[in-house]
Design a protein around this motif. Structure first.
Motif, PDB file in Angstrom:
ATOM      1  N   LEU A   1     -41.776 -47.100  15.387  1.00 13.24           N
ATOM      2  CA  LEU A   1     -40.801 -46.024  15.547  1.00 13.24           C
ATOM      3  C   LEU A   1     -41.246 -44.784  14.810  1.00 13.24           C
ATOM      4  CD1 LEU A   1     -37.311 -47.666  15.003  1.00 13.24           C
ATOM      5  CD2 LEU A   1     -38.138 -46.562  17.079  1.00 13.24           C
ATOM      6  N   ASN A   2     -41.123 -43.648  15.455  1.00 13.24           N
ATOM      7  CA  ASN A   2     -41.279 -42.365  14.770  1.00 13.24           C
ATOM      8  C   ASN A   2     -40.218 -42.270  13.662  1.00 13.24           C
ATOM      9  OD1 ASN A   2     -39.732 -39.480  14.985  1.00 13.24           O
ATOM     10  ND2 ASN A   2     -41.940 -39.207  14.854  1.00 13.24           N
ATOM     11  N   LEU A   3     -40.588 -41.596  12.577  1.00 12.01           N
ATOM     12  CA  LEU A   3     -39.676 -41.461  11.430  1.00 12.01           C
ATOM     13  C   LEU A   3     -38.307 -40.911  11.842  1.00 12.01           C
ATOM     14  CD1 LEU A   3     -38.922 -41.261   8.416  1.00 12.01           C
ATOM     15  CD2 LEU A   3     -40.234 -39.127   8.311  1.00 12.01           C
ATOM     16  N   ALA A   4     -38.313 -39.817  12.600  1.00  4.68           N
ATOM     17  CA  ALA A   4     -37.036 -39.188  12.966  1.00  4.68           C
ATOM     18  C   ALA A   4     -36.232 -40.094  13.900  1.00  4.68           C
ATOM     19  CB  ALA A   4     -37.277 -37.833  13.613  1.00  4.68           C
ATOM     20  N   MET A   5     -36.927 -40.890  14.722  1.00  2.00           N
ATOM     21  CA  MET A   5     -36.241 -41.834  15.600  1.00  2.00           C
ATOM     22  C   MET A   5     -35.551 -42.921  14.775  1.00  2.00           C
ATOM     23  SD  MET A   5     -36.600 -40.901  18.731  1.00  2.00           S
ATOM     24  CE  MET A   5     -37.694 -40.113  19.927  1.00  2.00           C
ATOM     25  N   ALA A   6     -36.246 -43.375  13.752  1.00  2.00           N
ATOM     26  CA  ALA A   6     -35.640 -44.389  12.881  1.00  2.00           C
ATOM     27  C   ALA A   6     -34.393 -43.839  12.214  1.00  2.00           C
ATOM     28  CB  ALA A   6     -36.660 -44.849  11.835  1.00  2.00           C
ATOM     29  N   VAL A   7     -34.488 -42.599  11.728  1.00  2.00           N
ATOM     30  CA  VAL A   7     -33.318 -41.974  11.118  1.00  2.00           C
ATOM     31  C   VAL A   7     -32.207 -41.832  12.159  1.00  2.00           C
ATOM     32  CG1 VAL A   7     -32.401 -39.875  10.042  1.00  2.00           C
ATOM     33  CG2 VAL A   7     -34.648 -40.761   9.352  1.00  2.00           C
ATOM     34  N   GLN A   8     -32.596 -41.461  13.395  1.00  2.00           N
ATOM     35  CA  GLN A   8     -31.574 -41.282  14.446  1.00  2.00           C
ATOM     36  C   GLN A   8     -30.796 -42.578  14.686  1.00  2.00           C
ATOM     37  OE1 GLN A   8     -30.780 -38.269  16.766  1.00  2.00           O
ATOM     38  NE2 GLN A   8     -29.104 -39.643  16.261  1.00  2.00           N
ATOM     39  N   ILE A   9     -31.502 -43.693  14.746  1.00  3.01           N
ATOM     40  CA  ILE A   9     -30.816 -44.964  15.011  1.00  3.01           C
ATOM     41  C   ILE A   9     -29.886 -45.330  13.857  1.00  3.01           C
ATOM     42  CG2 ILE A   9     -31.171 -47.466  15.238  1.00  3.01           C
ATOM     43  CD1 ILE A   9     -33.668 -46.787  16.937  1.00  3.01           C
ATOM     44  N   ILE A  10     -30.385 -45.199  12.642  1.00  2.00           N
ATOM     45  CA  ILE A  10     -29.535 -45.509  11.480  1.00  2.00           C
ATOM     46  C   ILE A  10     -28.339 -44.556  11.430  1.00  2.00           C
ATOM     47  CG2 ILE A  10     -29.437 -45.588   8.958  1.00  2.00           C
ATOM     48  CD1 ILE A  10     -31.095 -47.857  10.022  1.00  2.00           C
ATOM     49  N   ALA A  11     -28.602 -43.269  11.696  1.00  2.00           N
ATOM     50  CA  ALA A  11     -27.523 -42.276  11.646  1.00  2.00           C
ATOM     51  C   ALA A  11     -26.463 -42.580  12.703  1.00  2.00           C
ATOM     52  CB  ALA A  11     -28.094 -40.869  11.853  1.00  2.00           C
ATOM     53  N   TYR A  12     -26.925 -42.986  13.865  1.00  2.00           N
ATOM     54  CA  TYR A  12     -25.998 -43.371  14.949  1.00  2.00           C
ATOM     55  C   TYR A  12     -25.142 -44.560  14.522  1.00  2.00           C
ATOM     56  CZ  TYR A  12     -24.951 -45.928  19.338  1.00  2.00           C
ATOM     57  OH  TYR A  12     -24.362 -46.650  20.350  1.00  2.00           O
ATOM     58  N   GLU A  13     -25.776 -45.569  13.938  1.00  2.00           N
ATOM     59  CA  GLU A  13     -25.000 -46.727  13.492  1.00  2.00           C
ATOM     60  C   GLU A  13     -24.031 -46.340  12.369  1.00  2.00           C
ATOM     61  OE1 GLU A  13     -24.562 -49.498  14.799  1.00  2.00           O
ATOM     62  OE2 GLU A  13     -26.342 -50.188  15.852  1.00  2.00           O
ATOM     63  N   LEU A  14     -24.450 -45.447  11.495  1.00  2.00           N
ATOM     64  CA  LEU A  14     -23.544 -44.989  10.439  1.00  2.00           C
ATOM     65  C   LEU A  14     -22.355 -44.263  11.044  1.00  2.00           C
ATOM     66  CD1 LEU A  14     -26.136 -43.711   7.808  1.00  2.00           C
ATOM     67  CD2 LEU A  14     -24.574 -45.653   7.517  1.00  2.00           C
ATOM     68  N   PHE A  15     -22.625 -43.448  12.054  1.00  2.00           N
ATOM     69  CA  PHE A  15     -21.545 -42.716  12.711  1.00  2.00           C
ATOM     70  C   PHE A  15     -20.542 -43.690  13.335  1.00  2.00           C
ATOM     71  CE2 PHE A  15     -19.507 -40.500  16.229  1.00  2.00           C
ATOM     72  CZ  PHE A  15     -19.074 -39.349  15.603  1.00  2.00           C
ATOM     73  N   LEU A  16     -21.062 -44.722  14.016  1.00  2.00           N
ATOM     74  CA  LEU A  16     -20.162 -45.719  14.607  1.00  2.00           C
ATOM     75  C   LEU A  16     -19.367 -46.437  13.517  1.00  2.00           C
ATOM     76  CD1 LEU A  16     -22.255 -47.469  17.414  1.00  2.00           C
ATOM     77  CD2 LEU A  16     -20.776 -45.469  17.575  1.00  2.00           C
ATOM     78  N   ALA A  17     -20.048 -46.788  12.445  1.00  2.00           N
ATOM     79  CA  ALA A  17     -19.364 -47.510  11.369  1.00  2.00           C
ATOM     80  C   ALA A  17     -18.283 -46.630  10.741  1.00  2.00           C
ATOM     81  CB  ALA A  17     -20.365 -47.967  10.312  1.00  2.00           C
ATOM     82  N   GLN A  18     -18.601 -45.344  10.570  1.00  2.00           N
ATOM     83  CA  GLN A  18     -17.615 -44.400  10.025  1.00  2.00           C
ATOM     84  C   GLN A  18     -16.394 -44.309  10.917  1.00  2.00           C
ATOM     85  OE1 GLN A  18     -17.727 -42.527   7.224  1.00  2.00           O
ATOM     86  NE2 GLN A  18     -19.785 -41.764   6.831  1.00  2.00           N
ATOM     87  N   SER A  19     -16.644 -44.339  12.218  1.00  2.00           N
ATOM     88  CA  SER A  19     -15.509 -44.186  13.142  1.00  2.00           C
ATOM     89  C   SER A  19     -14.861 -45.531  13.440  1.00  2.00           C
ATOM     90  CB  SER A  19     -15.959 -43.539  14.456  1.00  2.00           C
ATOM     91  OG  SER A  19     -17.266 -43.079  14.422  1.00  2.00           O
TER      92      SER A  19
END
Lengths: 269, 269
Positions: B142-160
């Motif tokens: 995974l590209n670095l920014a892609m890895a961050v994107q996936i984690i950030a997406y999961e964090l967003f779902l968890a937050q909501s």
């Protein structure tokens, strides 16, 4: 394996096409279709693909969305706008589950629009559902390749049957997915460890220093249970406790209690 | 809102930093920390940020992982290798649930390593868990920014609260099923605890008893990180270590090293 097509409609930046290929390959997707790409093939696409050139090499270039989805059963279209109330709208996770299920029967496709404009109403026409990627209410401006990455990730989870929370290969959520090489310490071993610890606490007078009724031993038990010690780790702690006792005795302190419990403790026994 | 820090360790490509900022802003994350970035600020970072310049503008640049996580409670490190069997490993979704839950009590951090090399073992040290992003078994790059994107997406779902069936905070057996009343020990507190423990191990000669090259301190650090000690629990251990030292000295043994580190240790301080 079932075919799931990633369809990019009029992508402007060849770098994004390469990044999409890489995102796909990481998530075990191979089938890429490009509808009227502005520039392809292109060195920038190959550079960003970074090892996923196989996906680029087998990409199909076509002239219309209709051609791109020919032979497909279920078709989903990504959108950042919820503009058409007559489409069913699924979020990324639900959509991935549907796509994977439907791909068992016929190739499935997911459409992604051009970077700036997204999909036109006409391009949406063949879709069964719209897919919405949950994102910030005020700033929702995902890069094309990032959007593909999230969908590809959800497809990968759905393919692996991981849409539930549990990672494959583990029985208990949250424990190591790495195969365990050393067995967990048994409850008997842990009880011997706690008994040994209680003995040392007594010897060094730690119990006496308790303030405000804190159950020190209870607290220590809790966090050592959380650590899920394996046999070696329990033995390391037993060894440390034995070392504390031996040095204290060498220093002239008479032994207080029976020595029985400390005899068998050595690190990595 | 709770702070969740995205920490990039030695990112090489400024474009990736910009893409990370954009990925974060899409998922409502604002706190970016850069440890020794090769080039920053940089026009390429700004170009790729594409509207997320606010995240770049407020990014902190620091010299070490230690500085980056200062003041944090729960700390997670992303890894593509499952190299350290003594860490608890969570997948992205589980990790996001934990991080969001823990961020209610103190800032939480997620570490991402350099593009080619990932995180070194030393950089992993302050972490409580490793995070694995599920990906293709043969091509996981995974590209670095892609890895961050996936984690950030999961964090967003968890937050909501969109993670799915399981309520936030119940992912790991035995931890955080009950709301946390005491903050996690910070990484500084944990380092003081390890220094104190090393001192006692030296005093009782435990190091000398090592067999077959086992890194005893390294093993103990791992399982205590897994235990995710809160402040009181770290203080209980500090208090126990102090008691061991004081009784040994009362028994006639001269003190060996400086007493400085044991002065502030008492249970439930």
């Amino acid at each position: 394996m079932a075919e799931i097509r990633i369809v990019l409609v009029e992508p402007s930046h060849p770098g994004n096409i390469g990044a999409v290929a890489r995102a796909m390959m990481n998530m075990s997707l191979r089938s890429l279709v490009l509808v009227r790409p502005r520039q392809f093939p292109h060195p920038e696409a190959s550079a960003r693909a970074s090892g996923a050139e196989a996906v680029l090499a087998s990409a199909r270039v076509v002239g219309s969305v209709e051609e791109a989805v020919a032979g497909c059963g279920f078709i989903a279209a990504t959108t950042s706008r919820e503009r058409d109330q007559y489409f069913r709208v699924l979020d990324a996770r639900e959509a991935a589950g549907r796509i994977v299920a439907e791909s068992q029967h016929a190739p499935a496709a997911i459409l992604f629009g051009a970077e700036r404009t997204g999909l036109t109403n006409e391009e949406l026409e063949p879709s069964h559902v719209l897919v919405r990627i949950p994102a910030d209410g005020e700033y929702a401006s995902l890069n094309l390749a990032m959007a593909v990455q999230i969908i590809a990730y959800e497809l990968f989870l759905a393919q692996s049957g991981q849409t539930g929370e549990r990672p494959v290969g583990t029985e208990v959520p949250g424990t190591a997915t790495v195969p365990r090489t050393t067995p967990l310490a048994t409850s008997q071993e842990m009880e011997r460890l706690y008994a040994h610890l209680a003995e040392v606490m007594e010897e060094v007078g730690f119990r006496d220093r308790t303030q405000s009724g804190t159950n020190l031993m209870g607290r220590i038990r809790r966090f050592l249970q959380r650590a899920e010690l394996d046999e070696n780790e329990a033995n390391i702690l037993r060894g440390l406790l034995t070392a504390v006792q031996q040095r204290r005795r060498m220093a002239g302190q008479p032994p207080r209690d029976s020595d029985a419990s400390s005899g068998d403790a050595s690190p990595d026994a």
